[in-house]
Scaffold this active site. Structure first.
Site, PDB file in Angstrom:
ATOM      1  N   SER A 199       0.798  -1.214   0.062  1.00  0.00           N
ATOM      2  CA  SER A 199       0.082   0.159   0.029  1.00  0.00           C
ATOM      3  C   SER A 199       0.949   1.140   0.164  1.00  0.00           C
ATOM      4  O   SER A 199       1.587   1.301  -1.023  1.00  0.00           O
ATOM      5  CB  SER A 199      -0.965  -0.056   1.205  1.00  0.00           C
ATOM      6  OG  SER A 199      -1.768   0.868   0.868  1.00  0.00           O
ATOM      7  N   ASP A 295      -8.195  -2.724  -7.319  1.00  0.00           N
ATOM      8  CA  ASP A 295      -7.932  -2.372  -5.936  1.00  0.00           C
ATOM      9  C   ASP A 295      -8.808  -1.919  -5.048  1.00  0.00           C
ATOM     10  O   ASP A 295      -9.405  -1.020  -5.234  1.00  0.00           O
ATOM     11  CB  ASP A 295      -6.631  -1.503  -6.026  1.00  0.00           C
ATOM     12  CG  ASP A 295      -5.956  -1.400  -4.577  1.00  0.00           C
ATOM     13  OD1 ASP A 295      -5.054  -2.348  -4.040  1.00  0.00           O
ATOM     14  OD2 ASP A 295      -6.331  -0.424  -3.892  1.00  0.00           O
ATOM     15  N   HIS A 362      -6.266  -6.281  -1.609  1.00  0.00           N
ATOM     16  CA  HIS A 362      -5.550  -5.121  -1.691  1.00  0.00           C
ATOM     17  C   HIS A 362      -4.340  -5.809  -0.449  1.00  0.00           C
ATOM     18  O   HIS A 362      -4.861  -6.538   0.251  1.00  0.00           O
ATOM     19  CB  HIS A 362      -6.120  -4.027  -0.861  1.00  0.00           C
ATOM     20  CG  HIS A 362      -5.151  -2.798  -0.525  1.00  0.00           C
ATOM     21  ND1 HIS A 362      -4.899  -1.833  -1.464  1.00  0.00           N
ATOM     22  CD2 HIS A 362      -4.749  -2.240   0.593  1.00  0.00           C
ATOM     23  CE1 HIS A 362      -4.010  -1.129  -0.898  1.00  0.00           C
ATOM     24  NE2 HIS A 362      -4.073  -1.154   0.281  1.00  0.00           N
TER      25      HIS A 362
END
Length: 417
Positions: A199, A295, A362
């Site tokens: 991330s 995502d 994710h």
């Protein structure tokens, strides 16, 4: 293979809404979503083996170098030493957790583990790419494995301060202090090293990839992995640019431009150079992009955030893709097409690697169920861990791109409740 769905219960969200509004609400919802995504239902099943728990280590002398978290406390990392054939191999993983783009939400962030050592967990589970079990992490299980904690709010890339609000934006200094300490613990003798991140940490692994590579002799095999770090400069459902606006605040407030590639800044504005689609062409060190085509963080926070959809017409769809209508699915397909177009030139370079699956997910390297398990997501019968390992060790060329949704029945899709 059946498609698995993981339910994220947004209990914290109720109290959040009542105290936070505007951009601060979105930044803190981002924080909640990011955290929630890391905990899957399967991790709570009693039949699962207990993960390795690794204690925290404060970076020695970091404060004296100006390398401090938002609130001025010392930064930290978690380290598990390698053994056997992995004794001289190092995996550095950069923690993620959103960003702060205004004074107000950076001040709030100081009261969380994303801005202060005081609130960080003092032990963390090492799962997925950090696992010490060969059956869970076949290629990296016996490496020296490090997770560097994230407490600056700008993907380890800012370098400024705000004295009036007692805020320190020292991500770049934290990154350098951590690497310097790890070098002194044996990393300078590494024969191979991998910089990874998830991330906001995945974005950081792109930003710092060449810098990381330059710290080793040419004889050391050095590569980088960005997991869920390919944030697109995309149009949201209102026709606006929610993420560009947020990134613009981060870059300006924390003076991130100081640590972005000059070759990019010579062509584009600093905010554009914070987006991976504009960064990757400037990275010389071999880089692997692991990303879900849809995502889940970007769906929630960039494509259909509350600010772009105040009436809530996207709420059902973004909580559960099974509830999307055909025009909403087409919006996601256009997003996927933009992603594929943005990596087209990148994929032509032989040292690069790709694993883009058509999932609503994710951060797939940190979670055991998505990294390497009996029912992991697959592209061409290949799970993420094998793809990354084959690429790192040059066993195969890996340019794995899934067909469009809904073709992939192996996804571990995230559903928000």
């Amino acid at each position: 293979m059946r498609m698995k769905v993981f339910v994220i219960a947004a209990l914290a969200f109720v109290s959040l809404v009542s105290v936070i509004d505007g951009s601060e609400h979105e930044a803190q919802l981002s924080e909640f979503v990011n955290d929630a995504l890391f905990s899957s239902v399967s991790s709570k099943q009693p039949s699962q083996p207990q993960p390795l728990m690794v204690p925290i280590t404060v970076i020695n002398g970091a404060a004296a170098k100006g390398a401090v978290c938002l609130d001025g406390t010392s930064p930290a990392y978690h380290f598990h030493p390698g053994s056997g054939s992995g004794a001289n191999s190092w995996l550095i993983h950069l923690e993620g957790g959103g960003w702060c783009n205004t004074i107000r939400n950076c001040v709030f962030r100081k009261t969380t583990r994303r801005g202060s050592f005081k609130f960080m967990e003092k032990t963390l589970p090492f799962t997925g790419i950090l696992s010490n079990k060969p059956e869970e992490n076949p290629d990296f299980f016996n490496w020296n494995r490090v997770k560097i904690r994230y407490c600056d709010g700008a993907s380890f890339a800012g370098d400024s301060q705000n004295e009036a609000n007692q805020l320190q934006f020292r991500g770049q200094k934290i990154w350098l202090a951590a690497i310097e300490e790890l070098m002194s613990k044996g990393m300078q003798k590494a024969n191979q090293a991998l910089l990874s991140g998830c991330s906001a940490g995945g974005l950081a692994s792109i930003i710092h990839c060449d810098e990381f590579g330059s710290m080793f002799p040419k004889s050391t095999k050095v590569k980088c992995l960005s997991d869920a770090g390919f944030f697109l400069d995309a149009v949201d459902v209102s026709g606006g640019h929610t993420l560009r606006n947020m990134f613009g605040g981060v870059v300006t407030l924390q003076e991130v431009q100081k640590n972005l590639p000059k070759s990019c800044l010579n062509q584009l504005d600093p905010t554009s150079c914070f987006f991976p689609q504009n960064l990757i062409q400037h990275v010389q060190t071999p880089l692997f992009l692991l990303n879900a085509a849809y995502d889940a963080w970007q769906v929630q926070e960039s494509l259909a955030p509350h600010s772009a959809d105040p009436s809530g017409s996207w709420n059902d769809c973004k909580a559960n893709h099974a509830r999307c209508n055909s025009s909403q699915i087409q919006f996601f397909q256009d997003f996927r097409n933009q992603l594929l177009n943005d990596v087209k030139d990148f994929s032509k370079s032989s040292p690069t690697g790709l694993f883009i699956n058509s999932c609503f997910a994710h951060c797939q390297s940190e979670r055991q169920d998505t990294w390497f398990a009996d029912d992991s997501p697959l592209i061409n019968d290949m799970p993420v861990a094998i793809a990354v390992g084959d690429w790192f060790f040059d066993r195969k060329t890996i340019k794995a791109i899934d067909c469009a949704y809904p073709c992939d029945t192996t996804c571990h899709n995230l559903v928000f409740k």
